[in-house]
Design a protein around this motif. Structure first.
Motif, PDB file in Angstrom:
ATOM      1  N   ASP A  69       0.869  -1.169   0.000  1.00 21.50           N
ATOM      2  CA  ASP A  69       0.000   0.000   0.000  1.00 21.50           C
ATOM      3  C   ASP A  69       0.911   1.225   0.000  1.00 21.50           C
ATOM      4  OD1 ASP A  69      -2.348   1.525   0.201  1.00 21.50           O
ATOM      5  OD2 ASP A  69      -2.172   1.614   2.376  1.00 21.50           O
ATOM      6  N   LEU A  70       0.643   2.186  -0.845  1.00 22.89           N
ATOM      7  CA  LEU A  70       1.527   3.339  -0.982  1.00 22.89           C
ATOM      8  C   LEU A  70       1.550   4.212   0.269  1.00 22.89           C
ATOM      9  CD1 LEU A  70       3.494   4.767  -2.836  1.00 22.89           C
ATOM     10  CD2 LEU A  70       1.575   5.989  -3.852  1.00 22.89           C
ATOM     11  N   ARG A  71       0.437   4.282   0.956  1.00 21.28           N
ATOM     12  CA  ARG A  71       0.373   5.112   2.168  1.00 21.28           C
ATOM     13  C   ARG A  71       0.423   4.199   3.392  1.00 21.28           C
ATOM     14  NH1 ARG A  71      -2.544   7.902  -1.692  1.00 21.28           N
ATOM     15  NH2 ARG A  71      -2.043  10.101  -1.802  1.00 21.28           N
ATOM     16  N   LEU A  72       1.522   4.267   4.127  1.00 18.99           N
ATOM     17  CA  LEU A  72       1.759   3.375   5.270  1.00 18.99           C
ATOM     18  C   LEU A  72       1.967   4.129   6.567  1.00 18.99           C
ATOM     19  CD1 LEU A  72       4.268   0.869   3.684  1.00 18.99           C
ATOM     20  CD2 LEU A  72       1.962   0.384   4.394  1.00 18.99           C
ATOM     21  N   PRO A  73       1.296   4.879   7.166  1.00 13.30           N
ATOM     22  CA  PRO A  73       0.017   5.403   6.722  1.00 13.30           C
ATOM     23  C   PRO A  73       0.165   6.650   5.853  1.00 13.30           C
ATOM     24  CG  PRO A  73       0.404   6.049   8.972  1.00 13.30           C
ATOM     25  CD  PRO A  73       1.572   5.192   8.545  1.00 13.30           C
ATOM     26  N   THR A  74       1.395   7.154   5.697  1.00 11.15           N
ATOM     27  CA  THR A  74       1.567   8.356   4.869  1.00 11.15           C
ATOM     28  C   THR A  74       2.270   8.003   3.568  1.00 11.15           C
ATOM     29  OG1 THR A  74       3.767   8.966   5.696  1.00 11.15           O
ATOM     30  CG2 THR A  74       1.859   9.744   6.981  1.00 11.15           C
TER      31      THR A  74
END
Length: 135
Positions: A69-74
């Motif tokens: 996932d590209l946002r991990l969280p950002t």
């Protein structure tokens, strides 16, 4: 025929067995679902919920592919992980999932490190076909 089914299934499984995939997503449920779908399709999987765990898993287990996932969280976490994974193993295939394609992503150096970018929601069929293209 009925008697050839185990042979076809075994061949399909053996073809996928060499593809070890590290699934990286900070959303536990999404990570679990993707892992389950990949395992049911015969892939060998590892899981990580953050960039530090993903780095450690990649260094220890040497996956052929990382689905992240590209946002991990950002976005910055995802971009940093892309750089780290390629530094660790320049041949690892990186397939990135994102809720929406960041407008600036294509102009970033990390975009050239990624083998494929899939925009969520991604169907199971689309995901498996993408992985097979990169086997």
């Amino acid at each position: 025929t009925k008697s050839s089914w185990p042979v076809r299934a075994a061949n399909r499984f053996a073809a996928n067995l060499s593809m070890r995939i590290l699934v990286v997503d900070d959303d536990h449920d999404q990570r679990e679902v993707r892992t389950m779908l990949l395992e049911r399709s015969g892939f060998t999987t590892l899981q990580a919920g953050d960039k530090l765990t993903a780095r450690a898993m990649a260094a220890q287990h040497h996956p052929q592919c990382v689905l992240l996932d590209l946002r991990l969280p950002t976005l910055d976490d995802g971009l940093e992980l892309i750089r780290d994974l390629k530094k660790l193993d320049g041949t690892v295939r990186l397939l990135v999932l994102t809720g929406s394609r960041p407008q600036t992503f294509d102009s970033r150096p990390e975009a050239r490190m990624v083998d494929d970018l899939l925009v969520k929601p991604t169907s199971t069929t689309e995901l498996i076909e993408c992985l097979r293209r990169h086997e």
